[in-house]
Design an enzyme around this catalytic site. Structure first.
Site, PDB file in Angstrom:
ATOM      1  N   ARG A 102       0.879  -1.183   0.000  1.00 33.29           N
ATOM      2  CA  ARG A 102       0.000   0.000   0.000  1.00 33.29           C
ATOM      3  C   ARG A 102       0.903   1.215   0.000  1.00 33.29           C
ATOM      4  O   ARG A 102       1.720   1.401   0.885  1.00 33.29           O
ATOM      5  CB  ARG A 102      -0.894   0.014   1.238  1.00 33.29           C
ATOM      6  CG  ARG A 102      -1.556   1.360   1.469  1.00 33.29           C
ATOM      7  CD  ARG A 102      -2.636   1.324   2.511  1.00 33.29           C
ATOM      8  NE  ARG A 102      -3.823   0.655   1.997  1.00 33.29           N
ATOM      9  CZ  ARG A 102      -5.031   0.755   2.553  1.00 33.29           C
ATOM     10  NH1 ARG A 102      -5.209   1.487   3.630  1.00 33.29           N
ATOM     11  NH2 ARG A 102      -6.053   0.129   2.045  1.00 33.29           N
ATOM     12  N   HIS A 129      -7.407   0.735  -6.310  1.00 32.61           N
ATOM     13  CA  HIS A 129      -7.629  -0.094  -5.123  1.00 32.61           C
ATOM     14  C   HIS A 129      -8.323  -1.389  -5.592  1.00 32.61           C
ATOM     15  O   HIS A 129      -9.486  -1.631  -5.275  1.00 32.61           O
ATOM     16  CB  HIS A 129      -8.492   0.681  -4.124  1.00 32.61           C
ATOM     17  CG  HIS A 129      -8.436   0.138  -2.730  1.00 32.61           C
ATOM     18  ND1 HIS A 129      -7.685  -0.967  -2.383  1.00 32.61           N
ATOM     19  CD2 HIS A 129      -9.050   0.555  -1.581  1.00 32.61           C
ATOM     20  CE1 HIS A 129      -7.846  -1.194  -1.085  1.00 32.61           C
ATOM     21  NE2 HIS A 129      -8.660  -0.302  -0.573  1.00 32.61           N
ATOM     22  N   GLN A 132     -10.135  -3.854  -3.087  1.00 33.93           N
ATOM     23  CA  GLN A 132     -11.436  -3.379  -2.615  1.00 33.93           C
ATOM     24  C   GLN A 132     -12.514  -3.628  -3.663  1.00 33.93           C
ATOM     25  O   GLN A 132     -13.620  -4.057  -3.346  1.00 33.93           O
ATOM     26  CB  GLN A 132     -11.348  -1.875  -2.310  1.00 33.93           C
ATOM     27  CG  GLN A 132     -12.653  -1.284  -1.811  1.00 33.93           C
ATOM     28  CD  GLN A 132     -13.037  -1.793  -0.434  1.00 33.93           C
ATOM     29  OE1 GLN A 132     -12.250  -1.728   0.486  1.00 33.93           O
ATOM     30  NE2 GLN A 132     -14.246  -2.319  -0.284  1.00 33.93           N
ATOM     31  N   ASP A 219     -17.168   7.481  -1.692  1.00 31.92           N
ATOM     32  CA  ASP A 219     -15.906   7.347  -0.942  1.00 31.92           C
ATOM     33  C   ASP A 219     -15.591   8.725  -0.361  1.00 31.92           C
ATOM     34  O   ASP A 219     -16.211   9.738  -0.733  1.00 31.92           O
ATOM     35  CB  ASP A 219     -14.788   6.852  -1.895  1.00 31.92           C
ATOM     36  CG  ASP A 219     -13.477   6.553  -1.169  1.00 31.92           C
ATOM     37  OD1 ASP A 219     -13.512   6.357   0.061  1.00 31.92           O
ATOM     38  OD2 ASP A 219     -12.420   6.522  -1.837  1.00 31.92           O
ATOM     39  N   CYS A 259     -16.315   1.781   0.813  1.00 33.07           N
ATOM     40  CA  CYS A 259     -15.127   0.973   1.135  1.00 33.07           C
ATOM     41  C   CYS A 259     -14.688   1.148   2.575  1.00 33.07           C
ATOM     42  O   CYS A 259     -13.995   0.284   3.109  1.00 33.07           O
ATOM     43  CB  CYS A 259     -13.987   1.290   0.172  1.00 33.07           C
ATOM     44  SG  CYS A 259     -13.356   2.976   0.321  1.00 33.07           S
ATOM     45  N   ARG A 287     -13.602  -8.388   1.838  1.00 33.82           N
ATOM     46  CA  ARG A 287     -12.186  -8.126   1.575  1.00 33.82           C
ATOM     47  C   ARG A 287     -11.366  -9.384   1.881  1.00 33.82           C
ATOM     48  O   ARG A 287     -10.468  -9.763   1.138  1.00 33.82           O
ATOM     49  CB  ARG A 287     -11.673  -6.971   2.459  1.00 33.82           C
ATOM     50  CG  ARG A 287     -12.228  -5.606   2.132  1.00 33.82           C
ATOM     51  CD  ARG A 287     -11.748  -5.103   0.800  1.00 33.82           C
ATOM     52  NE  ARG A 287     -10.301  -5.044   0.706  1.00 33.82           N
ATOM     53  CZ  ARG A 287      -9.538  -4.049   1.173  1.00 33.82           C
ATOM     54  NH1 ARG A 287     -10.090  -2.995   1.740  1.00 33.82           N
ATOM     55  NH2 ARG A 287      -8.223  -4.083   1.029  1.00 33.82           N
TER      56      ARG A 287
HETATM   57  N1  NVA Z   1      -9.907   6.860  -1.349  1.00 35.67           N
HETATM   58  C1  NVA Z   1      -9.532   6.401  -0.033  1.00 35.67           C
HETATM   59  C2  NVA Z   1      -9.793   4.944   0.108  1.00 35.67           C
HETATM   60  C3  NVA Z   1      -9.480   4.410   1.489  1.00 35.67           C
HETATM   61  C4  NVA Z   1      -9.669   2.924   1.586  1.00 35.67           C
HETATM   62  C5  NVA Z   1      -8.074   6.727   0.226  1.00 35.67           C
HETATM   63  O1  NVA Z   1      -7.248   6.517  -0.661  1.00 35.67           O
HETATM   64  O2  NVA Z   1      -7.767   7.185   1.336  1.00 35.67           O
HETATM   65  N1   CP Z   2     -11.161   0.081   2.621  1.00 37.79           N
HETATM   66  C1   CP Z   2      -9.891  -0.037   3.029  1.00 37.79           C
HETATM   67  O1   CP Z   2      -8.969  -0.291   2.252  1.00 37.79           O
HETATM   68  O2   CP Z   2      -9.726   0.104   4.368  1.00 37.79           O
HETATM   69  P1   CP Z   2      -8.338   0.298   5.124  1.00 37.79           P
HETATM   70  O3   CP Z   2      -7.782   1.643   4.706  1.00 37.79           O
HETATM   71  O4   CP Z   2      -8.713   0.279   6.582  1.00 37.79           O
HETATM   72  O5   CP Z   2      -7.409  -0.800   4.761  1.00 37.79           O
END
Ligand code: NVA
Ligand code: CP
Length: 300
Positions: A102, A129, A132, A219, A259, A287
């Site tokens: 990540r 992502h 997800q 989101d 998500c 997930r």
């Molecule tokens: N768009 C959000 C998704 C979090 C799971 C981010 O990147 O923070």
């Molecule tokens: N939706 C998601 O990826 O959650 P986290 O940021 O908690 O991993």
């Protein structure tokens, strides 16, 4: 399939294959049927950003598959002190059977895959992502039975989730509409892909996008790394909220997904969120199952 880097890389067949295996693994877990497909294998999990769901579901999922997960905080790795990703990839390939990462830039994930020789899984970048969205597709199929004739509507920021949902839902065979402010549209390569489909539309009007939708998804307005722009974004996204008014434009049995983490009263009202908690938390659970399927496909 050698890696899971972004939805654009997957074929419809690969997506359906992963979802079918995810359903099977979910069934096996619920019925106490062992499925140690990754016995003796190790997955390194590199996190440059915070996570609750991704970290816990990958770690638990790897354990349930009989393998060993290693949590690797980027701040404690040499990568956090500037060791190039090219070298990190070649070193980790000597120890591990797979890497989940990540991070911010999509290129870093692609480089890890190019320079290493083990499967790489994108656990979220600024661009995409995919884990997800595989869980989201699994949830849609679980609640609706199939993708045939369904319309997914995404409302909000044209971010990593929008990019992956638009591609994933179109590939799965759904119609897709999106509503984002003009200056916050999805990435160009996603728009280039999507505009090839007659069943894709994009507008700056959330209610128009929601018309006849079977699945509504939103989101956060400020993603990880955009905290400094939060106030400016709150202004830009005012009105891009899933609320009763938006729900009235969608089909009466429309599902709502998020998500998570969610910012209540920003992108979604508390009322709509709680009315659809069943879907949203099944989505979070999925997930685990979807990622286990991905790990089995890539690492078994
Ligand atoms: N768009 C959000 C998704 C979090 C799971 C981010 O990147 O923070
Ligand atoms: N939706 C998601 O990826 O959650 P986290 O940021 O908690 O991993």
């Amino acid at each position: 399939m050698k890696h899971l880097l972004k939805m654009l890389d997957l074929s419809r067949e690969e997506i359906i294959d992963i979802l079918n295996l995810a359903d099977q693994l979910k069934y096996e877990l619920k019925h106490g049927i062992p499925h140690h497909h990754l016995q003796g294998k190790s997955l390194g999990m590199i996190f440059q950003k915070a996570s609750t769901r991704t970290r816990v579901s990958f770690e638990t999922g790897m354990y349930q598959l009989g393998g060993h997960p290693l949590f690797l905080s980027a701040s404690e790795l040499q990568i956090g002190r500037g060791e190039p990703v090219q070298d990190t990839a070649r070193v980790l390939s000597r120890y591990l059977d797979g890497i989940m990462i990540r991070t911010f830039e999509q290129k870093e994930v692609e480089d890890l895959a190019d320079f290493g020789n083990i499967p790489v899984i994108n656990g979220l970048t600024d661009f995409s992502h995919p884990c997800q969205v595989l869980a989201d597709l699994m949830t849609i199929r679980e609640f609706k039975g199939s993708f045939d004739g369904l319309k997914m509507c995404y409302i909000g920021d044209g971010n990593n989730m929008a990019n992956s949902l638009i591609v994933g839902c179109l590939k799965a065979g759904m119609a897709v509409s999106a509503a984002t402010p003009e200056n916050y549209r999805p990435a160009k390569e996603v728009m280039d892909f999507a505009t090839g489909f007659d069943c894709f539309s994009i507008t700056d009007d959330p209610k128009t996008a929601a018309e006849g939708a079977d699945v509504l998804i939103t989101d956060v307005w400020a993603s990880m790394g955009q905290e400094g722009e939060a106030e400016q974004r709150r202004i830009a996204f005012k009105g891009y909220q899933i609320n009763d008014d938006i729900m009235s434009a969608a089909n009466t049995d429309a599902m709502v997904m998020h998500c998570l983490p969610a910012h209540r009263e920003e992108e979604i009202t508390t009322k709509v969120f709680e009315a659809h908690a069943k879907e949203i938390f099944e989505e979070a659970e999925n997930r685990l199952h979807a990622q286990k399927a991905v790990m089995v496909k890539l690492m078994a």
